[in-house]
Motif scaffolding. Sequence first.
Motif, mmCIF file in Angstrom:
data_model
loop_
_atom_site.group_PDB
_atom_site.id
_atom_site.type_symbol
_atom_site.label_atom_id
_atom_site.label_comp_id
_atom_site.label_asym_id
_atom_site.label_seq_id
_atom_site.Cartn_x
_atom_site.Cartn_y
_atom_site.Cartn_z
ATOM 1 N N ALA B 109 -8.948 -20.977 32.160
ATOM 2 C CA ALA B 109 -9.730 -20.563 33.326
ATOM 3 C C ALA B 109 -10.420 -21.790 33.935
ATOM 4 C CB ALA B 109 -10.783 -19.544 32.893
ATOM 5 N N PRO B 110 -10.656 -21.777 35.256
ATOM 6 C CA PRO B 110 -11.312 -22.952 35.867
ATOM 7 C C PRO B 110 -12.674 -23.259 35.255
ATOM 8 C CG PRO B 110 -11.060 -21.132 37.461
ATOM 9 C CD PRO B 110 -10.274 -20.773 36.254
ATOM 10 N N GLN B 111 -13.389 -22.199 34.801
ATOM 11 C CA GLN B 111 -14.705 -22.441 34.177
ATOM 12 C C GLN B 111 -14.571 -23.339 32.951
ATOM 13 O OE1 GLN B 111 -13.463 -19.465 35.160
ATOM 14 N NE2 GLN B 111 -15.058 -17.915 35.331
ATOM 15 N N TRP B 112 -13.446 -23.206 32.247
ATOM 16 C CA TRP B 112 -13.261 -24.017 31.044
ATOM 17 C C TRP B 112 -13.174 -25.502 31.425
ATOM 18 C CZ3 TRP B 112 -10.079 -22.111 26.347
ATOM 19 C CH2 TRP B 112 -10.467 -20.814 26.020
ATOM 20 N N ILE B 113 -12.550 -25.761 32.556
ATOM 21 C CA ILE B 113 -12.419 -27.166 32.971
ATOM 22 C C ILE B 113 -13.777 -27.703 33.389
ATOM 23 C CG2 ILE B 113 -11.301 -28.712 34.625
ATOM 24 C CD1 ILE B 113 -8.949 -26.735 34.650
ATOM 25 N N TYR B 321 11.908 -15.899 22.940
ATOM 26 C CA TYR B 321 10.840 -15.226 23.692
ATOM 27 C C TYR B 321 11.017 -15.478 25.189
ATOM 28 C CZ TYR B 321 9.350 -20.060 23.742
ATOM 29 O OH TYR B 321 9.338 -21.414 23.928
ATOM 30 N N ASP B 322 10.259 -14.749 25.962
ATOM 31 C CA ASP B 322 10.180 -14.991 27.406
ATOM 32 C C ASP B 322 8.721 -15.255 27.750
ATOM 33 O OD1 ASP B 322 12.972 -14.293 28.139
ATOM 34 O OD2 ASP B 322 12.351 -12.357 27.280
ATOM 35 N N ILE B 323 8.500 -16.200 28.657
ATOM 36 C CA ILE B 323 7.126 -16.455 29.108
ATOM 37 C C ILE B 323 6.885 -15.603 30.357
ATOM 38 C CG2 ILE B 323 5.530 -18.188 30.047
ATOM 39 C CD1 ILE B 323 6.022 -18.639 27.126
ATOM 40 N N LEU B 324 5.946 -14.695 30.244
ATOM 41 C CA LEU B 324 5.680 -13.736 31.328
ATOM 42 C C LEU B 324 4.173 -13.554 31.495
ATOM 43 C CD1 LEU B 324 8.321 -11.075 30.207
ATOM 44 C CD2 LEU B 324 8.474 -12.546 32.242
ATOM 45 N N PRO B 325 3.737 -13.023 32.617
ATOM 46 C CA PRO B 325 2.290 -12.833 32.830
ATOM 47 C C PRO B 325 1.663 -11.973 31.733
ATOM 48 C CG PRO B 325 3.473 -12.502 34.876
ATOM 49 C CD PRO B 325 4.515 -12.626 33.797
ATOM 50 N N VAL B 326 0.403 -12.287 31.434
ATOM 51 C CA VAL B 326 -0.316 -11.504 30.422
ATOM 52 C C VAL B 326 -0.473 -10.066 30.927
ATOM 53 C CG1 VAL B 326 -1.575 -13.506 29.540
ATOM 54 C CG2 VAL B 326 -2.610 -12.115 31.344
ATOM 55 N N VAL B 331 -6.771 -9.061 30.398
ATOM 56 C CA VAL B 331 -7.476 -10.006 31.279
ATOM 57 C C VAL B 331 -8.969 -9.939 30.976
ATOM 58 C CG1 VAL B 331 -8.108 -10.500 33.681
ATOM 59 C CG2 VAL B 331 -5.729 -9.954 33.093
ATOM 60 N N TRP B 332 -9.550 -11.109 30.765
ATOM 61 C CA TRP B 332 -10.939 -11.241 30.340
ATOM 62 C C TRP B 332 -11.534 -12.317 31.231
ATOM 63 C CZ3 TRP B 332 -12.219 -13.258 24.694
ATOM 64 C CH2 TRP B 332 -13.606 -13.327 24.544
ATOM 65 N N ASP B 333 -12.405 -11.890 32.106
ATOM 66 C CA ASP B 333 -12.917 -12.796 33.131
ATOM 67 C C ASP B 333 -13.428 -14.099 32.525
ATOM 68 O OD1 ASP B 333 -13.579 -13.540 35.706
ATOM 69 O OD2 ASP B 333 -15.661 -12.892 35.442
ATOM 70 N N GLY B 334 -12.894 -15.182 33.023
ATOM 71 C CA GLY B 334 -13.352 -16.498 32.569
ATOM 72 C C GLY B 334 -12.716 -16.955 31.279
ATOM 73 N N ILE B 337 -7.184 -15.420 32.066
ATOM 74 C CA ILE B 337 -7.091 -15.128 33.503
ATOM 75 C C ILE B 337 -5.773 -14.432 33.845
ATOM 76 C CG2 ILE B 337 -8.684 -16.927 34.246
ATOM 77 C CD1 ILE B 337 -6.276 -18.713 34.782
ATOM 78 N N LYS B 338 -5.807 -13.664 34.894
ATOM 79 C CA LYS B 338 -4.637 -12.822 35.198
ATOM 80 C C LYS B 338 -3.428 -13.638 35.640
ATOM 81 C CE LYS B 338 -5.528 -11.227 39.977
ATOM 82 N NZ LYS B 338 -6.675 -12.060 40.358
ATOM 83 N N GLU B 339 -3.676 -14.864 36.100
ATOM 84 C CA GLU B 339 -2.550 -15.716 36.525
ATOM 85 C C GLU B 339 -1.842 -16.368 35.339
ATOM 86 O OE1 GLU B 339 -5.700 -16.179 37.495
ATOM 87 O OE2 GLU B 339 -5.724 -15.519 39.591
#
Lengths: 285, 419
Positions: B109-113, B321-326, B331-334, B337-339
């Motif tokens: 998440a951007p907050q982590w950066i 495996y396949d890499i796919l959206p969570v 999804v847990w804010d911060g 992330i949903k992306e």
Amino acid sequence: MKFVLIADFFVEHILGGGELNNEELVEILKSNGSEVTKTQSHLVDESFIEENREHNFIIANFINLSESCKNLLQDKNYVIYEHDHKYLRTRNPADYDKFIAPKEEIVNYQFYKNAKAVLCQSRFHKNIVEKNLELNNIVNLAGNLWTHETLEFLRQISKVPKTDKVSIMSSPIPHKNTSTAIEYCDAKNREYELIPQLPYKQFLQRLGANHKLAFFPGTPETLSRIVVEARMMNMGTITNNIVGATHEDWFKLKGEPLIDLMESKRTEIPQKIIGIFNEDIINPQ
Amino acid sequence: MRKKIFLRAPLLTRSGYGEQSRFALRALRSRKDLFDIYIQPLQWGHTSWLNIESTEREWIDQTIEKTIGYAQQGGQFDISLQVTIPNEWERIAPVNIGYTAGIETNRVAPQWIQKGNEMDKIIVVSNHAKQVYENSNYSWVNEETQQEHPLTLNNPAKVVNYPVKNYENLPELDIKLDYDFNFLVIAQFGPRKNLLNTIKWFIEEFKDEDVGLVVKTNLAKNCLMDREKVFEDLRGFISQFGEHRCKIYLLHGDMTDEEIHSLYVHPQIKSFVALPHGEGFGLPIYEAAYSGLPVISTGWSGQLDFLVDEEDQEHFYNVSYDILPVQGEVVWDGVLIKESMWAYAREQSAKEKMRECYEDITSKKEGSFASLSHEYAQELHERFSEEKMYKKFIDAIGVDEEEFNVEAWLDGLNVQEIE
């Protein structure tokens, strides 16, 4: 004899070493037939002093004693029972090189000078007071007072087998330096036990369960009751060199011999104080 | 003089972060000459607190008391070591170190950066966490100038994995398993661990065979209510498969580290299976691997640090495996992330790898991952020894040992020791 003991607080207000000692002095003097009045320093006024002008004043902690009362006392019979260093603005000689403060830092000088005696707890304490005040009425009582019951309790604990751990008093008071004692034990890889603040007897039991006490105060300890209690409980001590008790000849004693000595102080110290008022001794050691 | 280091961590919780915190503490305690340790224990979600009596626990309790006393005195710290998710990192000392298990997806998440850039140093538990943290990037707009700026991590993250644990006398477990061949899975009963698919695919693959799957799990805590809920949910889930000969065992409740390690060497437990969507590191998978159990796992995320050797050779049954959206529900804010995306083990591959492992073990196939699992466990013990990992952690903190002169400090104390 009639005594008036003035202090900022008594045991019914706070349970400090000075307060415990004062209380026992009162009890011993009373048991010897003396009449003792206890008064908190902020309650003392000129009329009180005048009403008791013929009595013998024992001034313990006196931060709340007014200047006018201090002045009025100076032609009366009084001793200062010093529990720290109230002749210094900061009350802490550790702020100065070799514990000697510049003259401008000295306060209450006349009050100390005109006392029949300034009673100190140890040789170390007396030396610091002397170096700063350069007076000749400074007396070393070389000890402190514990109740007979407490001494018997300490006697019991002195016989209890000890663990190999080091006891450290957990104190929030900054100058008791709990963190330094912990750091020391960590650096020396010595297992320790933090002894929390507990009712007095429980505290002694926890403290005395281990074979040593580590204590590195940040300001000079006039005597340090906890260190003497540790010795009485047959413990070794790890301290720095600003603990008054460690400078006394009797500090090499521990366990019952030291308890017996402190038992004898219960007679010796009050007699010394009475002797000072009777002007038959001022015998600085 | 030693550095006063403030460890703010969920040290007393039964969680991955709790384990991570205890490792950090043990590493710090391995250098008492460098650090004067202070502790603030944190809660971690709804996980249980440790209730084990030990000399370490006694020391922790004393140090917490010491910290309270020191803080009450207005004491300051030289370094803070904050073991938690980056959102919670703060500047609380002259030097601040964030230590995180990192991320189980492909993007932080951007907050982590932002928080990561406020830290002086960052330590993560795996190369996956490092790569994701360092490669996630966003942009931000300066509201005054309306200019767009990149938002990327400025602090390189250092990777320190976990040490192996050694136990000499593991306890015998009183568990009764019907068959000689059982798989083991240890995972929380949440979406990330993909537990239901693991069970489903196991049943479908071994439906009419004498094979078991031991499931050590919980929802959050190890209490009876938690067990009842898990038990009912599992029973309901399994009932859809009708009659089957294979067995599912639920193992629930407090187990000591020793008891857990006994599971890995239990004579009827032959293989460890883990099909998570992503792991920061994957502690149970790691413990199984260094205990000599053959591992079947998704070939993506933190577990590759120990399932692949230093020559890049795989030592596990690699499930594709396949890499796919969570999934929307995770999804847990911060934090998640949903992306972001993570791995979805392929059903067919998972079944094939479980079968392959089973066949290798029952046929004692030479040269298979299963036959070499004990040999590889030895390698892991050498590569991730306590001594090496503690040193790596201390190096990651990056103290200048020249600054520490304990002898001079002790001399300055004017110590008098009287017997």
